[in-house]
Design an enzyme around this catalytic site. Structure first.
Site, PDB file in Angstrom:
ATOM      1  N   LYS A   1      15.137  18.826  44.561  1.00  0.00           N
ATOM      2  CA  LYS A   1      14.803  20.143  45.222  1.00  0.00           C
ATOM      3  C   LYS A   1      15.976  20.988  45.251  1.00  0.00           C
ATOM      4  CE  LYS A   1      12.613  21.614  49.611  1.00  0.00           C
ATOM      5  NZ  LYS A   1      12.181  20.887  51.278  1.00  0.00           N
TER       6      LYS A   1
ATOM      7  N   SER B   1       8.072  18.931  55.338  1.00  0.00           N
ATOM      8  CA  SER B   1       8.268  19.404  54.020  1.00  0.00           C
ATOM      9  C   SER B   1       8.143  18.253  52.852  1.00  0.00           C
ATOM     10  CB  SER B   1       9.374  20.183  54.075  1.00  0.00           C
ATOM     11  OG  SER B   1       9.151  21.554  54.503  1.00  0.00           O
TER      12      SER B   1
ATOM     13  N   SER C   1       7.434  22.209  52.083  1.00  0.00           N
ATOM     14  CA  SER C   1       8.252  23.130  51.246  1.00  0.00           C
ATOM     15  C   SER C   1       8.498  22.424  49.780  1.00  0.00           C
ATOM     16  CB  SER C   1       9.132  23.776  51.821  1.00  0.00           C
ATOM     17  OG  SER C   1      10.132  22.802  52.191  1.00  0.00           O
TER      18      SER C   1
END
Lengths: 97, 473
Positions: free
Chosen positions: B80, B179, B155
């Site tokens: 990420k 997330s 996210s």
């Protein structure tokens, strides 16, 4: 009810600009978010009560050098938007007049 | 024959040791899948070139050490883009950091490198991890491989999309309010939010510092455990990290007591999601696990509590982006205008909304009514969970009330925030939680995955792996 002036005030405190057309939208959204989090008002709890001690405390490390001095200087200086040598250049904020 | 990139980490690790394919072939399979599918899915913001040195050294370790080599050796992972990899851009999917290069490795990256893992690329996310769909990314949303008209969740949506489409064998995400778990549920993956402090956050771009944790998104529970084992541990660079074993282990039997807070599941959940949840519980019960009823009265306030505390912390953390030392730097007439120009051009709408909200709940007239109240409710919630864990070993929820939604479907902030209703409590209490697949539900003729979530007391990741494996086998 939040007003446009309230949102404008918060924006200036947070150092962001909100343009006129966004201001209306943000103000309306603000109201709906605050109406939702306002549910907290129903909860009758003491906000000054003891919080309890966390399991992990005294986490400061011993004094000492975490790494060799200057190990990251070059890379951090590279990220500066403006520089003179290894110094960060910023606007002058104190004048002599 | 299954392609190497379609295997789980444990399967690939075995095949690498058996010489069925090389590290190079495994890398190439992931890189090829990424080249083919990423233009459509936008899971990756950047695909990295093959690191020949890392590939060769991973192969050498596997050849020489065999089973002694770490499980993740030679395994291509997706990272990420709010986790720093030295020398790479770390953008947090924001214009603010679009060209920002990391000066050092995050501790989790250092650990993965030491284990011999390879990095396919950096994955998309909601800007500064603020969102549940990747729609707030400054670089366009990612898409769900199960139905590209739908979001992959967020996210960590890019990481989820990358693993679900076999463009990596596993991924790192971060979880502040769901997330990791929510995108895992929406893409048929396993996602773990570890105990607060179990994994170092040195080198992560902060959102809410009392809530954030990094963790794995993976195809199986065993894979999630392998990644977690590789990244966990106390770190002198993160004062909130805790040593393994800080929390006393609980004696567990082979069969677990699963607490189900029925009172929270009466409304707001799609009927077929609820049916899948009941079916998953029935399977567990048949396997000998026990279902018990638990009561968590303050849970219905968890989401309002979260949407006070998180923006408060986010507005504080994001104060560091001032256009002076790094990141987007716009120049105006005065120093004040330098700040305002940089922040107004750098932050997208959701980020600005949360900064405004955080500034509001921390302002002198409202801090008691909002922030301090939320903080007190958080303490109460944590003690309720503590009490519930006297009667059970894990607590079960559906991870989300519905399967993945369509782009633009949740355009008002509150409906988007409701995505996190079952996930935020684990962040507020600091307890670990895992989402594992519990089958699919049908929408518009497409089968969409849904997830079941289990929470355990702090340090209880092992019981999450046990119960998670029981659902998926």
């Amino acid at each position: 009810m939040a007003t446009k002036e309230d949102v404008q005030k918060l924006a200036s405190l947070a150092r962001i600009r909100v343009v006129e057309e966004e201001l209306q939208k943000f103000t309306e959204e603000f109201d709906s978010i605050l109406a939702y989090v306002g549910k907290l008002e129903e909860l009758a709890i003491d906000t000054k009560g003891a919080q309890g001690l966390p399991a992990l405390r005294n986490v400061f490390r011993e004094d000492g050098e975490p790494h060799e001095s200057g190990a990251y200087t070059g890379k951090l200086v590279e990220a500066f938007p403006g520089k003179e040598g290894n110094l960060l250049s910023v606007k002058q904020i104190i004048t002599h007049d | 024959m299954t392609k190497p990139n379609e295997l789980s980490i444990t399967e690939a690790a075995r095949a690498l040791r058996a010489g069925e394919f090389s590290v190079r072939e495994l890398w190439d399979a992931c890189a090829l899948a990424a080249r083919e599918r990423n233009p459509e899915l936008n899971a990756y913001l950047e695909l990295f070139e093959a690191d020949e040195e890392a590939i060769a050294s991973a192969q050498k370790r596997i050849d020489e050490e065999g089973d002694g080599a770490p499980m993740l050796c030679g395994i291509p992972l997706a990272i990420k883009d709010n986790i720093m990899i030295e020398g790479r851009v770390a953008s947090a999917a924001s214009k603010m950091l679009e060209n920002h290069r990391a000066a050092y490795d995050a501790t989790v990256i250092k650990k993965l490198k030491e284990a011999g893992a390879l990095f396919v690329g950096r994955t998309n996310l909601d800007e500064f991890a603020m969102g549940s769909s990747t729609e707030s990314s400054a670089f366009g949303p990612s898409r769900n491989p199960y139905d590209t008209s739908r979001v992959p969740g967020g996210s960590s949506g890019g990481s989820a999309s990358a693993v679900a489409a076999h463009m990596a064998l596993g991924a790192l995400g971060t979880d502040t309010g769901g997330s990791i778990r929510q995108p895992a549920a929406h893409t048929g993956l396993v996602g773990l939010k570890p105990t607060y402090g179990a994994v170092s956050r040195s080198g992560l771009i902060a959102l809410g510092s009392s809530l954030d944790q990094a963790g794995p998104l993976a195809k199986t529970v065993a894979d999630a455990k392998a990644i977690f084992d590789a990244i966990r541990g106390a770190d002198p660079l993160d004062a909130t990290s805790v040593p393994n074993g800080l929390y006393a282990p609980r004696a567990l039997s082979q069969t677990l007591r699963i607490g189900v807070p029925r009172h929270l599941l009466e409304s707001g959940i799609d009927e077929d999601v609820k049916a899948s949840f009941e079916a998953a519980l029935a399977v567990l019960q048949k396997a000998g696990h026990q279902i018990v009823d638990v009561s968590l009265p303050t849970s219905s306030y968890a989401l309002p509590v979260y949407y006070v505390i998180m923006p408060a912390e986010a507005s504080t953390n994001l104060a560091r982006y001032d256009g002076i030392r790094y990141g987007l730097a716009k120049r105006g007439e005065t120093l004040l205008s330098d700040y305002i120009e940089s922040r107004s051009k750098g932050f997208g709408p959701e980020t600005r909304r949360r900064i405004l909200l955080g500034t509001f709940v921390l302002s002198s007239g409202y801090i008691d009514a909002y922030y301090r109240k939320a903080h007190a409710a958080r303490t109460l919630l944590t003690s309720e969970y503590g009490a519930a864990f006297e009667a059970c070993d894990v607590i079960a929820f559906p991870t989300t009330p519905s399967p993945a939604f369509k782009f633009g479907e949740k355009s008002d902030p509150v409906s988007m925030y409701l995505e996190d209703i079952f996930t935020v409590t684990a962040n507020l209490t600091g307890m670990p939680a895992i989402s594992v697949p519990m089958g699919t539900v049908e929408r518009d003729g497409k089968a969409l995955p849904v997830g079941i979530q289990f929470t355990a007391p702090k340090g209880g990741e092992d019981s999450l792996f046990t119960i998670g494996a029981a659902v998926t086998t």
